[in-house]
Write a protein that holds these residues in place. Structure first.
Motif, PDB file in Angstrom:
ATOM      1  N   CYS A  45      50.405  47.355   7.098  1.00 24.04           N
ATOM      2  CA  CYS A  45      51.690  47.178   5.500  1.00 24.04           C
ATOM      3  C   CYS A  45      52.752  47.109   7.073  1.00 24.04           C
ATOM      4  O   CYS A  45      52.872  47.639   8.125  1.00 24.04           O
ATOM      5  CB  CYS A  45      51.947  48.626   4.753  1.00 24.04           C
ATOM      6  SG  CYS A  45      53.374  48.320   3.844  1.00 24.04           S
TER       7      CYS A  45
ATOM      8  N   ASN B 297      55.962  47.656   6.439  1.00 16.44           N
ATOM      9  CA  ASN B 297      56.384  48.788   5.902  1.00 16.44           C
ATOM     10  C   ASN B 297      56.985  49.797   7.415  1.00 16.44           C
ATOM     11  O   ASN B 297      55.677  50.581   6.742  1.00 16.44           O
ATOM     12  CB  ASN B 297      57.007  49.134   4.638  1.00 16.44           C
ATOM     13  CG  ASN B 297      57.601  50.713   4.811  1.00 16.44           C
ATOM     14  OD1 ASN B 297      58.665  50.806   5.821  1.00 16.44           O
ATOM     15  ND2 ASN B 297      57.830  51.257   3.770  1.00 16.44           N
TER      16      ASN B 297
ATOM     17  N   ASN C 113      57.710  52.697   7.663  1.00 16.37           N
ATOM     18  CA  ASN C 113      57.804  54.436   6.860  1.00 16.37           C
ATOM     19  C   ASN C 113      56.707  54.384   6.295  1.00 16.37           C
ATOM     20  O   ASN C 113      57.166  55.715   5.768  1.00 16.37           O
ATOM     21  CB  ASN C 113      59.514  53.544   6.474  1.00 16.37           C
ATOM     22  CG  ASN C 113      60.568  53.604   6.878  1.00 16.37           C
ATOM     23  OD1 ASN C 113      60.315  54.592   8.305  1.00 16.37           O
ATOM     24  ND2 ASN C 113      61.443  53.209   6.986  1.00 16.37           N
ATOM     25  N   CYS C 114      56.430  53.457   6.061  1.00 17.59           N
ATOM     26  CA  CYS C 114      54.537  53.111   5.133  1.00 17.59           C
ATOM     27  C   CYS C 114      53.586  54.076   5.550  1.00 17.59           C
ATOM     28  O   CYS C 114      54.133  54.562   7.671  1.00 17.59           O
ATOM     29  CB  CYS C 114      54.076  52.321   4.740  1.00 17.59           C
ATOM     30  SG  CYS C 114      52.757  52.065   3.324  1.00 17.59           S
TER      31      CYS C 114
ATOM     32  N   THR D 292      51.141  54.196   5.802  1.00 14.34           N
ATOM     33  CA  THR D 292      49.248  53.843   6.331  1.00 14.34           C
ATOM     34  C   THR D 292      50.568  53.037   7.362  1.00 14.34           C
ATOM     35  O   THR D 292      49.759  53.278   8.422  1.00 14.34           O
ATOM     36  CB  THR D 292      49.204  52.252   5.659  1.00 14.34           C
ATOM     37  OG1 THR D 292      50.002  51.501   5.250  1.00 14.34           O
ATOM     38  CG2 THR D 292      48.818  52.985   4.316  1.00 14.34           C
TER      39      THR D 292
ATOM     40  N   SER E 103      44.790  51.355   5.093  1.00 12.78           N
ATOM     41  CA  SER E 103      45.829  50.933   4.222  1.00 12.78           C
ATOM     42  C   SER E 103      45.120  50.155   2.830  1.00 12.78           C
ATOM     43  O   SER E 103      44.166  49.788   3.288  1.00 12.78           O
ATOM     44  CB  SER E 103      45.935  49.371   5.038  1.00 12.78           C
ATOM     45  OG  SER E 103      45.380  48.559   5.034  1.00 12.78           O
TER      46      SER E 103
ATOM     47  N   CYS F 129      51.813  46.175  -0.967  1.00 17.31           N
ATOM     48  CA  CYS F 129      50.836  48.185  -0.747  1.00 17.31           C
ATOM     49  C   CYS F 129      50.573  48.788  -1.817  1.00 17.31           C
ATOM     50  O   CYS F 129      51.556  49.325  -1.963  1.00 17.31           O
ATOM     51  CB  CYS F 129      51.797  48.392   0.407  1.00 17.31           C
ATOM     52  SG  CYS F 129      51.666  50.072   0.896  1.00 17.31           S
TER      53      CYS F 129
ATOM     54  N   TYR G  79      50.994  52.182  -1.754  1.00 19.49           N
ATOM     55  CA  TYR G  79      51.171  53.263  -1.045  1.00 19.49           C
ATOM     56  C   TYR G  79      52.615  52.994  -1.254  1.00 19.49           C
ATOM     57  O   TYR G  79      53.926  54.055  -1.592  1.00 19.49           O
ATOM     58  CB  TYR G  79      50.820  53.775   0.412  1.00 19.49           C
ATOM     59  CG  TYR G  79      50.172  53.659   0.624  1.00 19.49           C
ATOM     60  CD1 TYR G  79      49.611  55.317   0.028  1.00 19.49           C
ATOM     61  CD2 TYR G  79      48.694  53.857   0.704  1.00 19.49           C
ATOM     62  CE1 TYR G  79      48.152  55.965  -0.395  1.00 19.49           C
ATOM     63  CE2 TYR G  79      47.682  53.852   0.636  1.00 19.49           C
ATOM     64  CZ  TYR G  79      47.140  55.122   0.818  1.00 19.49           C
ATOM     65  OH  TYR G  79      45.771  54.963   0.493  1.00 19.49           O
ATOM     66  N   CYS G  80      53.659  51.579  -1.014  1.00 26.38           N
ATOM     67  CA  CYS G  80      54.826  51.909  -0.174  1.00 26.38           C
ATOM     68  C   CYS G  80      55.250  50.671  -1.157  1.00 26.38           C
ATOM     69  O   CYS G  80      56.497  50.751  -1.204  1.00 26.38           O
ATOM     70  CB  CYS G  80      55.695  51.877   0.248  1.00 26.38           C
ATOM     71  SG  CYS G  80      55.352  50.227   0.980  1.00 26.38           S
TER      72      CYS G  80
ATOM     73  N   THR H  66      55.479  47.325  -1.083  1.00 29.01           N
ATOM     74  CA  THR H  66      55.738  46.278  -0.347  1.00 29.01           C
ATOM     75  C   THR H  66      55.166  45.282  -0.840  1.00 29.01           C
ATOM     76  O   THR H  66      53.923  45.512   0.010  1.00 29.01           O
ATOM     77  CB  THR H  66      56.139  46.439   1.013  1.00 29.01           C
ATOM     78  OG1 THR H  66      56.760  47.480   2.022  1.00 29.01           O
ATOM     79  CG2 THR H  66      56.288  45.222   2.348  1.00 29.01           C
TER      80      THR H  66
END
Ligand code: CTP
Ligand code: ZN
Length: 151
Positions: A110, A112, A114-115, A117, A125, A136, A138-139, A141
């Motif tokens: 990812c 990002n 700040n993610c 992962t 990921s 993604c 998680y975030c 993106t």
């Protein structure tokens, strides 16, 4: 196919032939496989050869290597009509069409920072596969262009 076209790239003894890659995408496939020539692998690439199905197609032949499912999953994102041919002693012993997975885990990174992962805690990921890219899990993106650069 005419004999002349057949001879464009010679047959391999053992390894994997990734066929029916959209014309011009072969270098992305190599990038997905982590092949840049420095590892010394024997690799043949044919680009933009005539194809009944695709108009133009690329072919990637990697000797002495079979692909992991994770690699095949990412290849499917840029080459949805690809066939993965396993070759042993010059024979195609297995031929599989790639299947676009719903999710690819552990292969893409990812972008990002700040993610979760991307942190120091190991979180694998996970990207959900969309029509035109991946997201993604998680975030959220979204990657559309240049998916191969996030491996
Ligand atoms: N191939 C190779 N080396 C071998 C055998 C096959 O490089 N020892 C390549 C062929 O050149 C082809 C691909 O692997 O690009 C698949 O081979 P094959 O199944 O024999 O060809 P087709 O029947 O034309 O495949 P498809 O039906 O998938 O188009
Ligand atoms: Zn993320």
């Amino acid at each position: 196919m005419s004999d002349e076209q057949e001879l464009r790239v010679s047959k391999i003894r053992d390894g994997t032939v990734i066929d029916h890659v959209p014309g011009g995408q072969a270098l992305k496939v190599l990038s997905i496989l982590g092949i840049d020539g420095s590892g010394g692998e024997t690799v043949s690439v044919a680009m933009n050869v005539p194809s009944d199905e695709l108009g133009r197609k690329d072919i990637v032949k990697v000797e002495g290597r079979e692909l992991s499912q994770a690699e095949v999953d990412v290849v499917s994102l840029i080459a949805p009509a690809a066939t993965i041919n396993i070759v042993r002693e010059y024979d195609v012993v297995e031929k599989n069409r790639v299947v676009r997975p719903d999710r690819v885990t552990g292969v893409l990174t990812c972008p990002n920072a700040n993610c979760i992962t991307a942190g120091s805690e190991p979180v694998e990921s996970a990207f959900d596969v969309l029509e035109d890219g991946v997201r993604c899990a998680y975030c959220d993106t979204i990657l559309r262009e240049g998916i191969a650069e996030h491996i």
